[in-house]
Design a protein around this motif. Structure first.
Motif, PDB file in Angstrom:
ATOM      1  N   ALA A 131       8.699  -8.167 -67.692  1.00  0.00           N
ATOM      2  CA  ALA A 131       7.900  -7.017 -67.298  1.00  0.00           C
ATOM      3  C   ALA A 131       6.497  -7.069 -67.884  1.00  0.00           C
ATOM      4  N   GLN A 132       5.569  -6.478 -67.162  1.00  0.00           N
ATOM      5  CA  GLN A 132       4.196  -6.375 -67.633  1.00  0.00           C
ATOM      6  C   GLN A 132       3.791  -4.913 -67.703  1.00  0.00           C
ATOM      7  N   ILE A 133       2.955  -4.613 -68.673  1.00  0.00           N
ATOM      8  CA  ILE A 133       2.389  -3.276 -68.828  1.00  0.00           C
ATOM      9  C   ILE A 133       0.882  -3.430 -68.675  1.00  0.00           C
ATOM     10  N   SER A 134       0.283  -2.643 -67.815  1.00  0.00           N
ATOM     11  CA  SER A 134      -1.161  -2.754 -67.621  1.00  0.00           C
ATOM     12  C   SER A 134      -1.809  -1.378 -67.615  1.00  0.00           C
ATOM     13  N   LEU A 135      -2.993  -1.342 -68.162  1.00  0.00           N
ATOM     14  CA  LEU A 135      -3.768  -0.108 -68.206  1.00  0.00           C
ATOM     15  C   LEU A 135      -5.233  -0.500 -68.332  1.00  0.00           C
ATOM     16  N   GLY A 136      -6.048   0.010 -67.431  1.00  0.00           N
ATOM     17  CA  GLY A 136      -7.450  -0.409 -67.429  1.00  0.00           C
ATOM     18  C   GLY A 136      -7.520  -1.906 -67.176  1.00  0.00           C
ATOM     19  N   GLY A 137      -8.218  -2.623 -68.026  1.00  0.00           N
ATOM     20  CA  GLY A 137      -8.309  -4.072 -67.897  1.00  0.00           C
ATOM     21  C   GLY A 137      -7.405  -4.816 -68.859  1.00  0.00           C
ATOM     22  N   ILE A 138      -6.434  -4.101 -69.445  1.00  0.00           N
ATOM     23  CA  ILE A 138      -5.529  -4.704 -70.433  1.00  0.00           C
ATOM     24  C   ILE A 138      -4.154  -4.931 -69.807  1.00  0.00           C
ATOM     25  N   VAL A 139      -3.603  -6.138 -70.010  1.00  0.00           N
ATOM     26  CA  VAL A 139      -2.280  -6.457 -69.491  1.00  0.00           C
ATOM     27  C   VAL A 139      -1.431  -7.023 -70.633  1.00  0.00           C
ATOM     28  N   ILE A 140      -0.237  -6.461 -70.802  1.00  0.00           N
ATOM     29  CA  ILE A 140       0.723  -6.956 -71.796  1.00  0.00           C
ATOM     30  C   ILE A 140       1.882  -7.604 -71.055  1.00  0.00           C
ATOM     31  N   ASP A 141       2.154  -8.870 -71.343  1.00  0.00           N
ATOM     32  CA  ASP A 141       3.325  -9.548 -70.810  1.00  0.00           C
ATOM     33  C   ASP A 141       4.402  -9.498 -71.885  1.00  0.00           C
ATOM     34  N   GLU A 142       5.435  -8.705 -71.652  1.00  0.00           N
ATOM     35  CA  GLU A 142       6.465  -8.503 -72.675  1.00  0.00           C
ATOM     36  C   GLU A 142       7.315  -9.744 -72.931  1.00  0.00           C
ATOM     37  N   GLY A 143       7.462 -10.581 -71.909  1.00  0.00           N
ATOM     38  CA  GLY A 143       8.262 -11.775 -72.083  1.00  0.00           C
ATOM     39  C   GLY A 143       7.631 -12.783 -73.018  1.00  0.00           C
ATOM     40  N   THR A 144       6.320 -12.983 -72.866  1.00  0.00           N
ATOM     41  CA  THR A 144       5.608 -13.975 -73.688  1.00  0.00           C
ATOM     42  C   THR A 144       4.847 -13.342 -74.840  1.00  0.00           C
ATOM     43  N   ARG A 145       4.755 -12.001 -74.839  1.00  0.00           N
ATOM     44  CA  ARG A 145       3.991 -11.267 -75.855  1.00  0.00           C
ATOM     45  C   ARG A 145       2.515 -11.664 -75.818  1.00  0.00           C
ATOM     46  N   VAL A 146       2.043 -11.990 -74.645  1.00  0.00           N
ATOM     47  CA  VAL A 146       0.636 -12.351 -74.467  1.00  0.00           C
ATOM     48  C   VAL A 146      -0.125 -11.130 -73.958  1.00  0.00           C
ATOM     49  N   VAL A 147      -1.272 -10.861 -74.570  1.00  0.00           N
ATOM     50  CA  VAL A 147      -2.119  -9.745 -74.161  1.00  0.00           C
ATOM     51  C   VAL A 147      -3.428 -10.307 -73.619  1.00  0.00           C
ATOM     52  N   THR A 148      -3.811  -9.847 -72.443  1.00  0.00           N
ATOM     53  CA  THR A 148      -5.091 -10.267 -71.877  1.00  0.00           C
ATOM     54  C   THR A 148      -5.980  -9.051 -71.676  1.00  0.00           C
ATOM     55  N   VAL A 149      -7.267  -9.231 -71.923  1.00  0.00           N
ATOM     56  CA  VAL A 149      -8.264  -8.189 -71.724  1.00  0.00           C
ATOM     57  C   VAL A 149      -9.294  -8.731 -70.740  1.00  0.00           C
ATOM     58  N   SER A 150      -9.373  -8.094 -69.583  1.00  0.00           N
ATOM     59  CA  SER A 150     -10.267  -8.565 -68.512  1.00  0.00           C
ATOM     60  C   SER A 150     -10.027 -10.035 -68.198  1.00  0.00           C
ATOM     61  N   GLY A 151      -8.752 -10.435 -68.238  1.00  0.00           N
ATOM     62  CA  GLY A 151      -8.378 -11.802 -67.890  1.00  0.00           C
ATOM     63  C   GLY A 151      -8.414 -12.791 -69.027  1.00  0.00           C
ATOM     64  N   GLU A 152      -8.919 -12.389 -70.192  1.00  0.00           N
ATOM     65  CA  GLU A 152      -9.015 -13.275 -71.348  1.00  0.00           C
ATOM     66  C   GLU A 152      -7.918 -12.959 -72.351  1.00  0.00           C
ATOM     67  N   VAL A 153      -7.246 -14.006 -72.859  1.00  0.00           N
ATOM     68  CA  VAL A 153      -6.186 -13.815 -73.840  1.00  0.00           C
ATOM     69  C   VAL A 153      -6.771 -13.332 -75.167  1.00  0.00           C
ATOM     70  N   VAL A 154      -6.141 -12.311 -75.744  1.00  0.00           N
ATOM     71  CA  VAL A 154      -6.576 -11.750 -77.025  1.00  0.00           C
ATOM     72  C   VAL A 154      -5.473 -11.995 -78.056  1.00  0.00           C
ATOM     73  N   ASP A 155      -5.844 -12.524 -79.204  1.00  0.00           N
ATOM     74  CA  ASP A 155      -4.878 -12.834 -80.259  1.00  0.00           C
ATOM     75  C   ASP A 155      -4.672 -11.608 -81.145  1.00  0.00           C
ATOM     76  N   LEU A 156      -3.486 -11.002 -81.075  1.00  0.00           N
ATOM     77  CA  LEU A 156      -3.180  -9.810 -81.861  1.00  0.00           C
ATOM     78  C   LEU A 156      -2.139 -10.137 -82.926  1.00  0.00           C
ATOM     79  N   THR A 157      -2.189  -9.408 -84.024  1.00  0.00           N
ATOM     80  CA  THR A 157      -1.148  -9.541 -85.040  1.00  0.00           C
ATOM     81  C   THR A 157       0.107  -8.834 -84.530  1.00  0.00           C
ATOM     82  N   TYR A 158       1.188  -9.026 -85.246  1.00  0.00           N
ATOM     83  CA  TYR A 158       2.461  -8.416 -84.859  1.00  0.00           C
ATOM     84  C   TYR A 158       2.335  -6.901 -84.727  1.00  0.00           C
ATOM     85  N   LYS A 159       1.738  -6.249 -85.737  1.00  0.00           N
ATOM     86  CA  LYS A 159       1.616  -4.790 -85.728  1.00  0.00           C
ATOM     87  C   LYS A 159       0.651  -4.320 -84.637  1.00  0.00           C
TER      88      LYS A 159
END
Length: 225
Positions: A131-159
């Motif tokens: 599943a994916q969660i999206s809001l505005g230009g942010i997309v969270i892919d729950e399967g891979t835990r990858v977050v993209t902002v305006s199409g660019e991958v953003v490196d987030l900490t666990y928290k």
């Protein structure tokens, strides 16, 4: 297994004893160099790093661990005598998941460790979702835990990831700081809610032009909109 880097022998022994008494395996090291040698043999479930160390300091070790493939996702707690907001923000910017200032209580120390391991370990037991969660230009892919902002991958900490996911999963719903602590940190005792504010601050910086998705609700907490 928990790895500790602490140059003060008495504090190091106290931490190891407290963890052992609570059922955790741990190894303690005086320096980052000694830690590196052990990491080559086995990656732990959690790092606890003191900031004020002779030679390479804890922030430098933190930065290096976050750039290495085998340790970049391992939870990290910073343990230090410094307690200013600037020091905390710097640690969170580099990828720390939690921050405990000295002097600290043993019960709180162990509870923080247990909460962080519980959250991290719980994720390993969950089935991978697509599943994916999206809001505005942010997309969270729950399967891979990858977050993209305006199409660019953003490196987030666990928290940061868990905080963003919580807010984006329920757009418009306001969470108090204490509710966020309980849901993300998994703690049931009173903790400084400024920890939440600092995580929100660093998360917004990483979201860049989409940072307005996370909104502050004055005197209450935060929501995604």
């Amino acid at each position: 297994m928990i790895y500790i880097v602490e140059d003060d022998a008495e504090i190091r022994e106290l931490e190891v004893y407290a963890l052992k008494s609570s059922g955790f395996e741990s190894k303690a090291f005086e320096s980052g160099k000694a830690l590196d040698e052990e990491v080559k043999e086995m990656v732990p479930d959690l790092f606890i790093l003191d900031i004020m160390l002779p030679g390479e300091d804890g922030l430098s070790i933190l930065k290096r661990l976050r750039t290495q493939e085998n340790t970049k996702n391992v939870p990290i707690i910073m343990l230090t005598a410094k307690s200013s907001e600037l020091d905390k923000v710097k640690g969170f910017d580099l990828g720390a998941d939690d921050y405990i200032a000295k002097p600290f209580g043993i019960l709180e120390f162990v509870s923080r460790v247990r909460a962080l391991l519980r959250r991290a370990g719980g994720l390993k037991l969950e089935p991978v979702e697509s599943a994916q969660i999206s809001l505005g230009g942010i997309v969270i892919d729950e399967g891979t835990r990858v977050v993209t902002v305006s199409g660019e991958v953003v490196d987030l900490t666990y928290k940061e990831y868990e905080l963003l996911k919580l807010l984006m999963s329920h757009p418009g719903l306001v969470y108090s700081r204490q509710q966020i602590l309980e849901k993300i940190w998994g703690i049931d005792f009173k903790m400084d809610t400024r920890t939440v504010d600092m995580h929100v601050k660093t998360l917004r910086q990483k979201l860049g032009e989409q940072s307005s998705v996370i909104q502050t609700v004055r005197n209450v907490g935060y929501k995604a909109q």
